[in-house]
Design an enzyme around this catalytic site. Sequence first.
Site, PDB file in Angstrom:
ATOM      1  N   GLU B  77       0.817  -1.218   0.000  1.00 24.54           N
ATOM      2  CA  GLU B  77       0.000   0.000   0.000  1.00 24.54           C
ATOM      3  C   GLU B  77       0.853   1.272   0.000  1.00 24.54           C
ATOM      4  O   GLU B  77       0.444   2.304  -0.532  1.00 24.54           O
ATOM      5  CB  GLU B  77      -0.964   0.023   1.187  1.00 24.54           C
ATOM      6  CG  GLU B  77      -2.090  -1.001   1.089  1.00 24.54           C
ATOM      7  CD  GLU B  77      -1.714  -2.370   1.633  1.00 24.54           C
ATOM      8  OE1 GLU B  77      -0.522  -2.587   1.955  1.00 24.54           O
ATOM      9  OE2 GLU B  77      -2.606  -3.233   1.728  1.00 24.54           O
ATOM     10  N   PHE B 140     -11.785  -7.778  13.826  1.00 28.89           N
ATOM     11  CA  PHE B 140     -10.648  -8.180  13.013  1.00 28.89           C
ATOM     12  C   PHE B 140     -10.260  -7.072  12.030  1.00 28.89           C
ATOM     13  O   PHE B 140     -11.100  -6.552  11.306  1.00 28.89           O
ATOM     14  CB  PHE B 140     -10.986  -9.476  12.256  1.00 28.89           C
ATOM     15  CG  PHE B 140      -9.854  -9.941  11.372  1.00 28.89           C
ATOM     16  CD1 PHE B 140      -8.625 -10.284  11.927  1.00 28.89           C
ATOM     17  CD2 PHE B 140      -9.995  -9.984   9.998  1.00 28.89           C
ATOM     18  CE1 PHE B 140      -7.574 -10.693  11.129  1.00 28.89           C
ATOM     19  CE2 PHE B 140      -8.946 -10.388   9.187  1.00 28.89           C
ATOM     20  CZ  PHE B 140      -7.724 -10.738   9.751  1.00 28.89           C
ATOM     21  N   GLN B 141      -8.987  -6.723  12.018  1.00 28.83           N
ATOM     22  CA  GLN B 141      -8.437  -5.691  11.131  1.00 28.83           C
ATOM     23  C   GLN B 141      -9.075  -4.326  11.314  1.00 28.83           C
ATOM     24  O   GLN B 141      -9.135  -3.535  10.382  1.00 28.83           O
ATOM     25  CB  GLN B 141      -8.515  -6.130   9.666  1.00 28.83           C
ATOM     26  CG  GLN B 141      -7.587  -7.304   9.391  1.00 28.83           C
ATOM     27  CD  GLN B 141      -7.380  -7.577   7.923  1.00 28.83           C
ATOM     28  OE1 GLN B 141      -8.266  -7.375   7.115  1.00 28.83           O
ATOM     29  NE2 GLN B 141      -6.180  -8.031   7.573  1.00 28.83           N
ATOM     30  N   LYS B 190     -17.500  -1.248   5.588  1.00 30.93           N
ATOM     31  CA  LYS B 190     -17.865  -2.338   4.695  1.00 30.93           C
ATOM     32  C   LYS B 190     -19.374  -2.469   4.475  1.00 30.93           C
ATOM     33  O   LYS B 190     -19.843  -2.679   3.364  1.00 30.93           O
ATOM     34  CB  LYS B 190     -17.326  -3.600   5.374  1.00 30.93           C
ATOM     35  CG  LYS B 190     -17.313  -4.820   4.569  1.00 30.93           C
ATOM     36  CD  LYS B 190     -16.707  -5.934   5.424  1.00 30.93           C
ATOM     37  CE  LYS B 190     -16.846  -7.225   4.643  1.00 30.93           C
ATOM     38  NZ  LYS B 190     -16.170  -8.321   5.337  1.00 30.93           N
ATOM     39  N   MET B 500      24.070   9.366   2.093  1.00 34.53           N
ATOM     40  CA  MET B 500      23.923  10.658   2.764  1.00 34.53           C
ATOM     41  C   MET B 500      24.240  10.539   4.242  1.00 34.53           C
ATOM     42  O   MET B 500      24.888  11.400   4.833  1.00 34.53           O
ATOM     43  CB  MET B 500      22.496  11.183   2.549  1.00 34.53           C
ATOM     44  CG  MET B 500      22.280  12.572   3.086  1.00 34.53           C
ATOM     45  SD  MET B 500      23.311  13.769   2.230  1.00 34.53           S
ATOM     46  CE  MET B 500      22.206  14.271   0.927  1.00 34.53           C
TER      47      MET B 500
HETATM   48  C1  LIG Z   1      12.303   6.054   5.235  1.00 33.16           C
HETATM   49  C2  LIG Z   1      13.567   6.739   5.587  1.00 33.16           C
HETATM   50  N1  LIG Z   1      14.397   6.194   6.503  1.00 33.16           N
HETATM   51  C3  LIG Z   1      15.563   6.810   6.815  1.00 33.16           C
HETATM   52  C4  LIG Z   1      15.902   7.990   6.222  1.00 33.16           C
HETATM   53  C5  LIG Z   1      17.214   8.687   6.592  1.00 33.16           C
HETATM   54  N2  LIG Z   1      18.073   8.773   5.436  1.00 33.16           N
HETATM   55  C6  LIG Z   1      18.202   9.887   4.682  1.00 33.16           C
HETATM   56  S1  LIG Z   1      19.219   9.717   3.393  1.00 33.16           S
HETATM   57  C7  LIG Z   1      19.578   8.125   3.815  1.00 33.16           C
HETATM   58  C8  LIG Z   1      20.510   7.314   3.015  1.00 33.16           C
HETATM   59  C9  LIG Z   1      19.956   6.946   1.692  1.00 33.16           C
HETATM   60  O1  LIG Z   1      20.760   5.967   1.106  1.00 33.16           O
HETATM   61  P1  LIG Z   1      20.566   5.538  -0.389  1.00 33.16           P
HETATM   62  O2  LIG Z   1      19.122   5.285  -0.660  1.00 33.16           O
HETATM   63  O3  LIG Z   1      21.494   4.455  -0.705  1.00 33.16           O
HETATM   64  O4  LIG Z   1      20.908   6.860  -1.172  1.00 33.16           O
HETATM   65  P2  LIG Z   1      22.288   7.689  -1.233  1.00 33.16           P
HETATM   66  O5  LIG Z   1      22.279   8.703  -0.142  1.00 33.16           O
HETATM   67  O6  LIG Z   1      23.384   6.710  -1.071  1.00 33.16           O
HETATM   68  O7  LIG Z   1      22.244   8.325  -2.581  1.00 33.16           O
HETATM   69  C10 LIG Z   1      18.887   7.764   4.976  1.00 33.16           C
HETATM   70  C11 LIG Z   1      19.004   6.456   5.638  1.00 33.16           C
HETATM   71  C12 LIG Z   1      14.995   8.534   5.308  1.00 33.16           C
HETATM   72  N3  LIG Z   1      15.217   9.702   4.701  1.00 33.16           N
HETATM   73  N4  LIG Z   1      13.846   7.887   4.995  1.00 33.16           N
END
Ligand SMILES: Cc1ncc(C[n+]2csc(CCOP(=O)(O)OP(=O)(O)O)c2C)c(N)n1
Lengths: 194, 587
Positions: B77, B140-141, B190, B500
């Site tokens: 979803e 349920f749910q 529902k 990042m």
């Molecule tokens: C759902 C979610 N969890 C954690 C983060 C924190 N976060 C921001 S950037 C990042 C790293 C992203 O890694 P990747 O997808 O490999 O992209 P890159 O930065 O290497 O281009 C994280 C963990 C986030 N933004 N969203």
Amino acid sequence: MTQSRLLSVLVDNKPGVLQRVASMIRRRGFNIDSLSVGPTDDDTISRMTITVHVGRQQAEQATKQLAKLIDVITIDDITGLRNVAHELVLMRMQAPPGERTELLNLVDIFRGRIVDVAASSVIIEVTGSAEKIDNFIELMRPFGIKELARSGVVALVRGDQARIRLMDFAIDGDEPPTEPSRLQGVAGDNTGTV
Amino acid sequence: MITTRTDQRSSAAASTAATPDGLAEPPRMLTGAQIALESLIREGVDTIFGYPGGANLWLYRHLPDYPALHHVLVRHEQGGAHAADGYARSKRGSVGVVFATSGPGALNLVTGLATAYMDSVPVVAITGQVSSTAIGTDSFQESDVIGSTMSVVKHSYLITRVEDIAPTIKEAFHIARSGRPGPVLVDFPKDLQAAVTAFNYPEGPVRRRSYPAPPRPDPAKLRQIAELIKGAKRPVILAGRGVLIAGAEEELAELAHQAHIPVGWTLLGTGAFPVTDPMALQMVGFMGAGYTNKAVCEADVLIMVGMRCDDRVTTRLDSFAPRVEHLVHIDIDPAEIGKNVIPHVSVVADAKVALRELNLLVEPKREHAWLTQIDQWKEEHPVRFTNHTGLLQPQQVLEEMYARCEDEAIVLADVGQNQIWAALWFNYRKPGLFLNSGGTGTMGYAFPASMGAKLANPHKTVFCVTGEGGFVMNMQEMATMVENNIDVNVVILNNSSLGMVRQFQDDFYDGVRSAVDLTFTPDFVKLGDAFGMKAMSTDRLEDVGPMLDEAMAHKGPVLLNFNIDPNANVYPIVPLGMGMLDFVEAS
Ligand SMILES: Cc1ncc(C[n+]2csc(CCOP(=O)(O)OP(=O)(O)O)c2C)c(N)n1
């Protein structure tokens, strides 16, 4: 500097509105001191009177965020206006039959009422400003407060003119308002700081 | 009164086309589910992303009766919510639609709704709910979906009477798409999906006393702004997503050209102004171009249009625009005015209307010294990258990709380094669509959102730029992509780490790398193979162009994995806690 702001809010009388308002205030990091809700003369509309503890700048943000809720019809910050802002307190007092006179005198002075009499206690009702009620409670303490229930504030601005008239919200035509309304806020225009 | 429908065979009646309005035919008796689907058609919906379950099965029972509604079975979803978001963002005026069942299905929408809410995207979510008679019994749910989503939707409804279904859906669409757009959730028990009533779609515009139309711009304020522009020595405009939502790109360009005002943009405003325009600055803020930050910090008149001015824009708040004498803020949402920065002049209005009317008042002018200064900063602080390792650099991949976009392709970026690189290397000569989760920063957004973007724009090329971390967060949607042959080119910038976060740890957290290694990531070619999705991989620059060409020539989804320099960093960047001018550049 923080202070209490008194907000008078008209909302659509729909399920969940109270939760939406309370949750918005919490989410934006404001604190509710008191909140009361009740229907108005139009039963599709409720009035909420909310006291929030915030700074001036924050109050404006709180007001605007609340105004954005779809169920909120209008919101008016009436802090500092000439208003009547009243609370109601009910107190069950320790009052054996022989020791009631002094208590009743004080109730009289505060223009309160005895609303229930039992064998050794009475219930007193007092309405008025928060300050008056605070004072009254202090005076009652030595007599022995058995139980206390206090309402939130309800308020209206004094004078002939209704601040918010429901007819202002009658809907006619599709034309958007041409005049910026009270809420389209000009937050801090010309205050000169960034 | 709820009457339960027993004879499902008569649903054939519902599939006859809606009678043209005005004909004096008696209203048809339909079930709640049919009414909902008919209402969607009336709202112009052609695509629904969804997932069935116990509490929305009456909707699914009747969905095949409405061939005008193309249902895309997503594999989670969350993917559905992002796809609906991508659909709406990429097709102006449309509303994305997602279906989910009660409980877990509905709760899986929360992140997607929050993403749409922060970035003001019109989405309508229709969630099944347990029977109205069972609500509150922990059946349920059952879950309190209205309560769980309250802070991430513009508005929500629990349907309580079968007669309310059509008016509620109509109002939900109106609220989602009007004013400052946003997601709206309709929780649909529902039993009411099965209940029968006469179908009458409400005529005319939706009216609610508590939801006034946005105001027209105040002419006095516009005159004041025109005067400020006239007197400005160092004017700058910053454009946010509000410009794109309003479709005000032309008006923005006219203002910039008329009075020769340099234009910068927020991450979400990327695409609102041609990057190659002589008046173009670049992205502003935390990871913005140095010259944009310098221009903002020197500006005497700063005009912010359709933006929230959040902390990614201002960096340390007191460092933002310190020399500004007149800060102007134009936004449709009064609550944005004065929220983070306090303007001297504000206009609450739709950006297009406000700019159009402002343009009538603005006189031609040109501040030569200021523009010369800006050009000098552009030379001193170009957006650039360095390559010390000889390894494939992400920007090289993006340069190849953008060279093939022809100012037309829709580019989606996920979250992380890939997002900022993709934004800073976006190079269009005209306004374009660069879509990303700028507000919530939801990893896993871009891939499912790109399905929505492609389905909404079948004739446009769609690129999805993502990190390998974000990609695997919603990679189940490969099945959806392949099943529906959705022609998206996925560019994975694979640095074998949560890039990042790794960069932050290296630079701001004592260099301790903790929980960022993604060496254990699938072999994306084999993964693509397993899903039946064409996939290619390389770590060499000379392969990049040919791989992109092959992907674009292929009619269907393609996964391109680029193993890039694992230590490539995003520059410029303002170190945490520092100010706008403390940006660090590539060395
Ligand atoms: C759902 C979610 N969890 C954690 C983060 C924190 N976060 C921001 S950037 C990042 C790293 C992203 O890694 P990747 O997808 O490999 O992209 P890159 O930065 O290497 O281009 C994280 C963990 C986030 N933004 N969203």
